[in-house]
Design a protein around this motif. Structure first.
Motif, short mmCIF file in Angstrom:
data_model
loop_
_atom_site.label_atom_id
_atom_site.label_comp_id
_atom_site.label_asym_id
_atom_site.label_seq_id
_atom_site.Cartn_x
_atom_site.Cartn_y
_atom_site.Cartn_z
N TYR A 1 -4.34 -5.07 -2.56
CA TYR A 1 -3.68 -4.84 -1.16
C TYR A 1 -3.30 -3.35 -1.01
O TYR A 1 -3.78 -2.32 0.32
CB TYR A 1 -3.42 -6.24 -0.05
CG TYR A 1 -3.91 -7.11 -0.56
CD1 TYR A 1 -5.14 -7.39 -0.58
CD2 TYR A 1 -3.40 -8.05 -0.33
CE1 TYR A 1 -5.86 -8.42 -0.62
CE2 TYR A 1 -3.72 -9.91 -0.36
CZ TYR A 1 -4.76 -9.46 -0.12
OH TYR A 1 -5.13 -10.58 -0.36
N ARG A 2 -2.26 -3.33 -1.23
CA ARG A 2 -1.94 -1.57 -1.95
C ARG A 2 -3.35 -0.65 -1.36
O ARG A 2 -3.05 0.60 -0.96
CB ARG A 2 -0.45 -1.13 -2.57
CG ARG A 2 0.57 -2.13 -2.31
CD ARG A 2 1.74 -1.63 -2.61
NE ARG A 2 1.43 -1.90 -4.31
CZ ARG A 2 2.33 -2.89 -4.91
NH1 ARG A 2 2.98 -3.74 -3.44
NH2 ARG A 2 2.13 -3.71 -6.32
N ALA A 3 -4.04 -0.93 -2.66
CA ALA A 3 -5.08 0.56 -3.12
C ALA A 3 -6.44 -0.18 -1.79
O ALA A 3 -6.57 0.98 -1.17
CB ALA A 3 -5.87 0.29 -4.67
N MET A 4 -6.45 -0.59 -1.14
CA MET A 4 -7.00 -0.93 -0.17
C MET A 4 -6.87 -0.41 1.09
O MET A 4 -7.67 0.44 1.70
CB MET A 4 -7.15 -2.55 0.03
CG MET A 4 -8.13 -3.36 -0.70
SD MET A 4 -8.38 -4.99 -0.11
CE MET A 4 -9.44 -4.98 1.39
N ARG A 5 -5.41 -0.56 1.60
CA ARG A 5 -4.67 0.08 2.46
C ARG A 5 -4.54 1.95 2.80
O ARG A 5 -5.29 2.26 3.21
CB ARG A 5 -3.23 -0.57 2.62
CG ARG A 5 -2.55 0.49 4.00
CD ARG A 5 -1.41 -0.39 4.07
NE ARG A 5 -0.47 -0.02 3.34
CZ ARG A 5 0.75 -1.14 2.52
NH1 ARG A 5 0.42 -2.41 3.07
NH2 ARG A 5 0.86 -1.18 1.23
N GLY A 6 -4.20 1.58 1.52
CA GLY A 6 -4.64 3.44 1.08
C GLY A 6 -5.93 4.12 1.52
O GLY A 6 -7.02 5.20 1.99
N ALA A 7 -6.75 3.43 0.48
CA ALA A 7 -8.09 3.80 1.22
C ALA A 7 -8.97 3.75 1.98
O ALA A 7 -10.12 4.64 2.84
CB ALA A 7 -9.18 3.18 -0.52
N PHE A 8 -8.48 2.59 2.71
CA PHE A 8 -9.31 2.56 4.47
C PHE A 8 -7.99 3.36 5.14
O PHE A 8 -8.85 3.85 6.17
CB PHE A 8 -8.53 0.56 4.75
CG PHE A 8 -9.64 0.06 3.89
CD1 PHE A 8 -11.27 0.17 3.22
CD2 PHE A 8 -9.37 -1.62 4.03
CE1 PHE A 8 -11.45 -1.08 2.54
CE2 PHE A 8 -10.46 -2.37 3.05
CZ PHE A 8 -11.07 -2.03 3.11
N ASP A 9 -7.35 3.20 4.93
CA ASP A 9 -6.26 4.41 5.79
C ASP A 9 -7.36 6.24 6.12
O ASP A 9 -7.12 6.82 7.13
CB ASP A 9 -4.97 4.98 5.36
CG ASP A 9 -4.07 3.87 5.99
OD1 ASP A 9 -4.77 3.30 6.06
OD2 ASP A 9 -2.58 3.60 5.92
N ARG A 10 -7.68 6.38 4.78
CA ARG A 10 -8.80 7.73 5.09
C ARG A 10 -9.69 7.98 6.44
O ARG A 10 -10.27 8.90 6.35
CB ARG A 10 -8.96 8.17 3.76
CG ARG A 10 -7.84 8.50 2.70
CD ARG A 10 -9.05 8.65 1.85
NE ARG A 10 -9.65 7.68 0.17
CZ ARG A 10 -9.15 7.37 -0.56
NH1 ARG A 10 -8.42 7.94 -1.02
NH2 ARG A 10 -9.92 5.83 -0.66
N HIS A 11 -9.71 6.52 6.61
CA HIS A 11 -11.29 6.37 7.25
C HIS A 11 -10.75 5.46 8.77
O HIS A 11 -10.97 5.77 10.14
CB HIS A 11 -12.08 5.35 7.15
CG HIS A 11 -12.88 5.61 5.87
ND1 HIS A 11 -14.40 6.22 5.60
CD2 HIS A 11 -12.38 5.49 4.62
CE1 HIS A 11 -14.30 6.80 4.43
NE2 HIS A 11 -13.60 5.67 3.70
N GLY A 12 -9.18 5.95 8.45
CA GLY A 12 -8.63 5.22 10.41
C GLY A 12 -7.73 3.75 10.62
O GLY A 12 -7.91 3.69 9.35
N PRO A 13 -7.27 3.63 11.34
CA PRO A 13 -6.25 3.01 11.77
C PRO A 13 -7.32 1.55 11.35
O PRO A 13 -6.72 0.24 11.32
CB PRO A 13 -6.28 2.64 13.21
CG PRO A 13 -6.48 3.76 13.70
CD PRO A 13 -8.18 4.75 12.35
#
Length: 411
Positions: free
Chosen positions: A149-161
């Motif tokens: 989940y931490r890795a997902m959050r970091g990857a998705f944060d690159r595309h916005g909220p």
């Protein structure tokens, strides 16, 4: 003892051809289309104050022996009385995944019993299940933290909220249908996609998030569509309707960037932009294994995902017992090859309109008209499902209400 399956899962993939062979072998399990399954998600709220955060400790105490391992490593993670498994999403959303059943009537009975059991467990802890596809009360916040989940959050944060909204605030309803016999797979695959936008519109339930109106009929789907097109866009589209389903899925999988890399420790972040095809070509220090490929597939979230069966992921969570409505509609539409073709023909003109369905729902005249035609077709097929009379009548009334709403929008 090391089994052959263990060896297969640890097999090193040294070339793309081996990955292609593996994906082709597992994506569609063919056979008579007889089973249906359902996965239901809900946001979870304090019964007295739905705005109040619900933490992992409270959820663990409520679920007891049914707590998933991600919440309690010592939990036996017992199935519910009728076989459903409880899992949690990163924002504390609760999910029940049911075993597939050979009849929709049996599936409804078992699922209702498992929902009642979970409802009772939560009620004893002062908690209730939500009733919409996105949290109407709270802003996104993590409840369950794992390296994935931490890795997902970091990857998705690159595309916005939108990634955090999806992870922590959304709740969906997933319908699982058999892929069918070999000569049925392409039609069922295409129809599962084509009916998506009008049924998303018909059953959109996610208009309010964090105390305000969003301007979307399905803010849940809006979040999914905004995350990362390489892993959330539809695999099938009307413009490429002739593509072979297996080839299309393999291309999708290999072209998607890695979301996370499992390793010892808490940091599972993947190098940005590295696709699975890149990994096969030597982009990372070690070559991938079959297990790595399977895990990569689990990080892809298109509206329809092949998992041997067809997992339809585009519906919002429904209030109360309304989850049965889209379940029955889809079971009816996929009752036989003829109904599949008829549903596809009805839906094809709007099959590309995912964003419009999420934004406008039944306020869009074309989507409303198509949804009305699909619901009408489903109701004509419903008697063949052999539901108990009371269930049949209740679901028919619910669908008539949706049909009336769609027809009014179309007038």
């Amino acid at each position: 003892m090391v089994t052959s399956s263990d060896l297969d899962r640890s097999a090193i993939l040294r070339e793309s051809a081996a990955a292609v062979r593996h994906l082709a072998r597992i994506c569609f399990k063919t056979g008579p289309p007889t089973h249906t399954g359902v996965e239901l998600e809900w946001t979870v709220h304090d019964a007295a104050d739905p705005v109040r955060p619900v933490d992992a400790t409270r959820l663990r105490a409520a679920l007891g022996r049914h707590s998933p391992a991600m919440l309690d490593a010592t939990s036996p993670a017992e199935p519910l009385r009728h076989g459903g498994m409880v899992t949690l999403e990163p924002g504390g959303q609760l999910e029940i995944s049911t075993p597939p059943r050979p009849s929709v009537a049996a599936l409804i009975r078992a699922t209702e019993a498992d929902i009642a059991q979970v409802t009772d467990l939560l009620a004893a802890a002062g908690l209730v299940l939500g009733s919409s596809g996105i949290d109407p009360h709270r802003r996104p916040r993590p409840v369950v933290e794992t390296p994935r989940y931490r890795a997902m959050r970091g990857a998705f944060d690159r595309h916005g909220p939108a990634g955090r909204t999806m992870m922590y605030s959304t709740a969906g309803l997933q319908i699982c249908l058999d892929a069918g016999e070999p000569d049925q797979v392409a039609d069922r695959w295409a129809a599962a996609h084509a009916v998506g936008p009008p049924l998303l519109a018909a059953f959109a339930s996610a208009t309010r998030h964090a105390g305000r109106r969003t301007g979307w009929a399905s803010a849940r789907m809006a979040a999914w569509l905004a995350i990362d097109p390489a892993r959330t866009r539809p695999v099938w589209s009307p413009s490429r309707a002739e593509d072979d389903p297996i080839d299309a899925w393999i291309s999708y999988v290999l072209a998607a960037p890695l979301l996370c890399l499992r390793r010892h420790g808490a940091d599972w972040a993947a190098p940005p932009g590295v696709t699975f095809a890149d990994w096969l070509d030597g982009a990372l220090p070690r070559p991938p294994t079959t297990d790595d490929l399977d895990y990569h597939v689990s990080t892809l979230f298109p509206p329809v995902r092949p998992r041997g069966y067809l997992e339809l992921r585009y519906l919002d969570a429904q209030p109360d017992r309304d989850w049965r409505l889209p379940l029955v509609v889809l079971t009816a539409l996929f009752a036989d090859p003829g109904t599949v073709r008829e549903a596809y023909t009805i839906a094809t003109p709007v099959a590309h309109r995912w964003s419009a369905a999420a934004r406008h729902g039944l306020a869009d005249p074309g989507l409303a008209a198509t949804a009305a035609a699909l619901l009408d077709l489903a109701m004509s097929i419903m008697p063949r499902l052999e539901l108990p009379a009371s269930t049949h009548d209740e679901i028919r009334r619910g669908l008539r209400q949706r049909l009336t709403a769609a027809e009014r929008r179309h007038q």
